[in-house]
Scaffold this active site. Structure first.
Site, PDB file in Angstrom:
ATOM      1  N   PRO A   2       6.728   5.133   4.800  1.00 45.07           N
ATOM      2  CA  PRO A   2       5.599   5.774   4.129  1.00 45.07           C
ATOM      3  C   PRO A   2       5.370   5.174   2.745  1.00 45.07           C
ATOM      4  O   PRO A   2       6.316   4.889   2.008  1.00 45.07           O
ATOM      5  CB  PRO A   2       6.030   7.237   4.032  1.00 45.07           C
ATOM      6  N   GLU A   3       4.108   4.976   2.405  1.00 46.22           N
ATOM      7  CA  GLU A   3       3.787   4.412   1.098  1.00 46.22           C
ATOM      8  C   GLU A   3       3.497   5.536   0.108  1.00 46.22           C
ATOM      9  O   GLU A   3       3.508   6.721   0.450  1.00 46.22           O
ATOM     10  CB  GLU A   3       2.630   3.426   1.239  1.00 46.22           C
ATOM     11  N   LYS A  52       7.891   6.078  -4.125  1.00 50.10           N
ATOM     12  CA  LYS A  52       8.237   6.576  -2.798  1.00 50.10           C
ATOM     13  C   LYS A  52       9.286   7.685  -2.862  1.00 50.10           C
ATOM     14  O   LYS A  52       9.961   7.966  -1.868  1.00 50.10           O
ATOM     15  CB  LYS A  52       8.733   5.413  -1.924  1.00 50.10           C
ATOM     16  N   ARG A 121      14.135   2.966 -13.368  1.00 51.93           N
ATOM     17  CA  ARG A 121      14.210   1.747 -12.550  1.00 51.93           C
ATOM     18  C   ARG A 121      12.879   1.420 -11.892  1.00 51.93           C
ATOM     19  O   ARG A 121      12.713   0.317 -11.351  1.00 51.93           O
ATOM     20  CB  ARG A 121      15.276   1.907 -11.461  1.00 51.93           C
ATOM     21  N   ARG A 254       9.644  -8.240   5.245  1.00 49.75           N
ATOM     22  CA  ARG A 254       8.496  -7.571   5.867  1.00 49.75           C
ATOM     23  C   ARG A 254       7.462  -8.605   6.272  1.00 49.75           C
ATOM     24  O   ARG A 254       7.352  -9.679   5.660  1.00 49.75           O
ATOM     25  CB  ARG A 254       7.857  -6.562   4.900  1.00 49.75           C
TER      26      ARG A 254
END
Length: 270
Positions: A2-3, A52, A121, A254
């Site tokens: 999921p984005e 995310k 981060r 990816r």
């Protein structure tokens, strides 16, 4: 995976369903039993998403951190929830609503200092009001890594995934292999504003649609997943604009998708 728009949509939905209410929490699977016991019976004060990551803040300074990862998913409903089956990590209940979490990479209670470290981060999240696009550009402009790889780095930009990466590069006719230090600031700021609009639309409708109005196969109605983008998962098919075959290549683990004509290096086609 999921984005970012999915997590922001979840944060909004769960605030609406459970916010300011006493929440009953359990872990039928058992893996989060201790954490669920600490949440159980507390009021959910607010929810938050960053990139995310999804956060729940409960009374008593108890914070729940969830990262869905590749397989995590929430299921929600009203009335009596179904009997728990399988690896049900977390079940939340309040009033007439319930939410079940399965398959998440992270489901944990974390301290305020850990939240600060986690957020520290992350790069700027286009869906957050405190996002500063120039902070992302500072990292991009100092790197010889390809723009396509940098866009997937959550320390550069938080919340972008493979779909937004491919579609954003296409919409701006950028060669995905362009080194970050060759991307101009003006181009980046245009991309950022476009990304903000795309992701906000994703939050509203719950899906990613990236076609410009003039490129839509029809003017009205929701588009199917196969119709909703320019290049993502369209390898071997003709480009919607120029007809060139869409290519794919593995990049940072990816599959990258792009049009070799519309996104040719140094070319900005009409």
């Amino acid at each position: 995976m999921p984005e970012g728009h999915t997590l922001h949509r979840l944060a909004r939905e769960q605030q609406k369903l459970f916010g300011r209410q006493v929440v009953r929490a359990s872990s039928p699977q058992g893996r989060f039993a201790e954490g669920a016991a600490l949440i159980d019976g507390r009021v959910l004060q607010r929810t938050e998403a960053n990139g995310k990551h999804l956060l729940h803040y409960y009374e008593g300074s108890v914070a729940l951190h969830i990262h869905l990862g590749l397989y995590g998913k929430f299921t929600t409903g009203t009335g009596e929830p179904p009997p728990p089956i399988g690896a049900l990590r977390l079940r939340l209940r309040a009033d007439s609503h319930w939410a079940d979490l399965r398959g998440a990479t992270a489901c944990e209670l974390i301290e305020p200092a850990e939240i600060a470290t986690l957020f520290g981060r992350l790069g700027p999240d286009p869906l957050r009001r405190d996002a500063d696009p120039t902070r992302a550009y500072q990292r991009i402009s100092r790197s010889r890594t390809s723009v396509a790889a940098l866009l997937m780095d959550q320390q550069v930009i938080a919340g972008i995934g493979n779909v937004y990466r491919a579609e954003l590069l296409y919409r701006h006719r950028l060669d995905p292999f362009l080194p970050g230090n060759e991307l101009g600031l003006d181009t980046w700021l245009e991309m950022w504003l476009d990304l903000v609009d795309l992701m906000r639309a994703g939050v509203r409708v719950g899906r990613i649609e990236t076609l410009r109005p003039e490129d839509r196969p029809r003017k009205r109605g929701a588009l199917s997943r196969d119709e909703a983008g320019y290049v993502y998962r369209r390898a071997g098919l003709p480009c919607r604009v120029c007809g060139t075959e869409i290519r794919t290549q593995l990049l940072v683990g990816r599959n990258l998708f792009w049009c070799p004509y519309c996104q040719a290096s140094g070319a900005h086609h009409a």
